[in-house]
Write an enzyme that holds these catalytic residues in place. Sequence first.
Site, PDB file in Angstrom:
ATOM      1  N   LYS A  19      14.838   4.148   6.942  1.00 36.68           N
ATOM      2  CA  LYS A  19      15.131   2.941   6.238  1.00 36.68           C
ATOM      3  C   LYS A  19      14.409   3.283   4.883  1.00 36.68           C
ATOM      4  CE  LYS A  19      12.252  -0.578   7.408  1.00 36.68           C
ATOM      5  NZ  LYS A  19      11.493  -1.313   6.404  1.00 36.68           N
ATOM      6  N   GLY A  91      10.095  -5.837   2.539  1.00 31.90           N
ATOM      7  CA  GLY A  91       8.966  -5.589   1.712  1.00 31.90           C
ATOM      8  C   GLY A  91       9.311  -4.467   0.616  1.00 31.90           C
ATOM      9  N   ARG A 119       2.940 -12.266   2.175  1.00 27.27           N
ATOM     10  CA  ARG A 119       2.585 -10.849   2.084  1.00 27.27           C
ATOM     11  C   ARG A 119       1.921 -10.791   0.672  1.00 27.27           C
ATOM     12  NH1 ARG A 119       6.674  -6.793   4.798  1.00 27.27           N
ATOM     13  NH2 ARG A 119       4.922  -5.234   4.352  1.00 27.27           N
ATOM     14  N   SER A 165      -0.192   2.900  -1.317  1.00 31.35           N
ATOM     15  CA  SER A 165       1.096   2.267  -1.019  1.00 31.35           C
ATOM     16  C   SER A 165       2.108   2.845  -1.401  1.00 31.35           C
ATOM     17  CB  SER A 165       1.187   0.679  -1.101  1.00 31.35           C
ATOM     18  OG  SER A 165       2.348   0.030  -1.153  1.00 31.35           O
ATOM     19  N   ASP A 313       3.360   3.000   9.910  1.00 29.52           N
ATOM     20  CA  ASP A 313       4.429   2.543  10.876  1.00 29.52           C
ATOM     21  C   ASP A 313       4.541   2.817  12.271  1.00 29.52           C
ATOM     22  OD1 ASP A 313       5.196   0.906   8.346  1.00 29.52           O
ATOM     23  OD2 ASP A 313       6.773   2.552   8.117  1.00 29.52           O
ATOM     24  N   LYS A 340       1.188  -6.275   7.123  1.00 25.05           N
ATOM     25  CA  LYS A 340       2.740  -5.893   7.481  1.00 25.05           C
ATOM     26  C   LYS A 340       3.724  -7.236   7.782  1.00 25.05           C
ATOM     27  CE  LYS A 340       2.222  -1.638   6.201  1.00 25.05           C
ATOM     28  NZ  LYS A 340       2.943  -1.085   4.880  1.00 25.05           N
ATOM     29  N   ARG A 344      -0.564  -6.831  12.418  1.00 31.76           N
ATOM     30  CA  ARG A 344      -0.116  -5.891  13.273  1.00 31.76           C
ATOM     31  C   ARG A 344      -1.441  -5.518  14.336  1.00 31.76           C
ATOM     32  NH1 ARG A 344       4.465  -2.046  10.686  1.00 31.76           N
ATOM     33  NH2 ARG A 344       6.102  -3.576  11.032  1.00 31.76           N
ATOM     34  N   ARG A 388       8.439  -3.767  14.655  1.00 34.25           N
ATOM     35  CA  ARG A 388       7.934  -2.549  15.120  1.00 34.25           C
ATOM     36  C   ARG A 388       7.261  -2.965  16.424  1.00 34.25           C
ATOM     37  NH1 ARG A 388       9.741   1.388  11.948  1.00 34.25           N
ATOM     38  NH2 ARG A 388       9.796   0.859   9.783  1.00 34.25           N
TER      39      ARG A 388
HETATM   40  C1  S3P Z   1       7.472   1.973   3.142  1.00 32.76           C
HETATM   41  C2  S3P Z   1       6.329   2.137   2.900  1.00 32.76           C
HETATM   42  C3  S3P Z   1       5.011   1.563   3.822  1.00 32.76           C
HETATM   43  C4  S3P Z   1       5.809   1.324   5.140  1.00 32.76           C
HETATM   44  C5  S3P Z   1       7.168   0.518   5.016  1.00 32.76           C
HETATM   45  C6  S3P Z   1       8.014   1.192   4.100  1.00 32.76           C
HETATM   46  C7  S3P Z   1       8.441   2.148   1.980  1.00 32.76           C
HETATM   47  O1  S3P Z   1       4.470   0.366   3.218  1.00 32.76           O
HETATM   48  O2  S3P Z   1       4.891   0.473   5.903  1.00 32.76           O
HETATM   49  O3  S3P Z   1       7.654   0.268   6.229  1.00 32.76           O
HETATM   50  O4  S3P Z   1       9.610   2.334   2.049  1.00 32.76           O
HETATM   51  O5  S3P Z   1       8.019   2.737   0.816  1.00 32.76           O
HETATM   52  P1  S3P Z   1       3.337   0.541   2.135  1.00 32.76           P
HETATM   53  O6  S3P Z   1       3.691   1.443   1.250  1.00 32.76           O
HETATM   54  O7  S3P Z   1       3.225  -0.728   1.492  1.00 32.76           O
HETATM   55  O8  S3P Z   1       2.103   1.034   2.919  1.00 32.76           O
END
Ligand code: S3P
Length: 429
Positions: A19, A91, A119, A165, A313, A340, A344, A388
């Site tokens: 993803k 997100g 969020r 992040s 995740d 999230k 969670r 999830r």
């Molecule tokens: C992601 C980063 C993670 C993850 C999300 C996908 C990404 O979030 O939890 O499912 O693709 O950059 P954070 O970077 O905000 O922790």
Amino acid sequence: MEIHRARSLKGELKIPGDKSISHRSVIISSLINNNVVIENFLFCQDCIKTIDVLNKLGVKIEKIDGNLIVYGKGIKNFSEPNKILDVGNSGTTIRIMSGVLSATNFMSVLSGDSSINNRPMKRIIEPLLEMGAKINGRENNSKAPIVIFGNSNLKGKKFNLKVSSAQVKSSILMAALNAEGTTEIIQPEVSRDHTERMLQYFGADITYDGKYTKLRPGRKLIAKNIYVPGDISSAAFFIVATLILKDSHTIMRDIGMNPTRSYFIEILKKMGGKIIIKNQRIINNEPVVDIETFSSNLNSIEIDKDKIPGIIDEIPILCVAAAVAKGKTIIRGAEELRYKESDRIKSIVSQFKKLKVNIEEKEDGMIIEGDVNFKAGEGMVDSFGDHRIAMSLSILALLSIGKVTILDSECINTSFPGFKYNLKKVLAP
Ligand code: S3P
């Protein structure tokens, strides 16, 4: 979705594309002045939202023979959208696209579903403002909808971020690509580095090492085709399912094994999981492997804050492994889980309790008292619209004394269309 007690899992699974890499592949390709073919793109709800948003900005994207063709035109040729850019539940879309849109020369509005619009967004709005972006969010710049007045005079900056992040880092990098001067980012802990790897693959002037990333804008990105490896976070559900059911053995091929994403495999191995990694190779700057898993007797583990961004995740499914492990599993420093698709920590603790897992909620994580003879309860559980959580509950339900009904399970399509098909395929009769 109804899940019944299962005996074992056997066979080969086809894990769909990653993803995170799919989002980045279509976004970054659209910024290049050329066509990019993306193979094994993940056509899940979240990634389709990213395609929709780019379409509304005038980027032509086609699906031909299962591949995605992005007719990249560069940010200067994006057009002002005449509608709100709806990111749904994603997100990654809202955060990374905020960085892209900050550097356009037009106005745009990003919004999503009720989960997204609650969020935290200050984490991207603040750094983008510091780069000169004209960006506003609801509730004093902390939430979506987000309104952006593009500014083609952004300035590169040095950031010492408070949260680790990858979405925040990637949002800044997208703005930094079109800013004047160098951008440097230091994060408290290592977060996933797919954006850095992909930008490097396309020829950007970027260096990165653990918590540190540096981008110098100005170099022209060169179009190259992309193969998206299987999503290790989706594979995780079937790795744990295989470990916890007796007489089970599964194989998954072409799975992304990026070191910023694969630490949960180390954790499961430390817990006693028999997992064999084979056929390691590099495809478009990302490590790819095959994964073979066997049923195992698991022991508990303690996980601390510094490891959390690397397994963020996978914590819901690691909690399933902990339920059948010998001893007490402690997960600390994981308060990010509260921000999230659902809270969670609350979702896991409340629904796992319904299925008779001995689990205790902590402000920043959970404590699980495992039982090697664990049998899950039966009845109705709620995913809270969180993909999830729905998939973790499905795997836990394979240990049920009877039948478990998972409410709101369509949300699985957010990241893993074909989850149910895969599960049916490998369940031994
Ligand atoms: C992601 C980063 C993670 C993850 C999300 C996908 C990404 O979030 O939890 O499912 O693709 O950059 P954070 O970077 O905000 O922790």
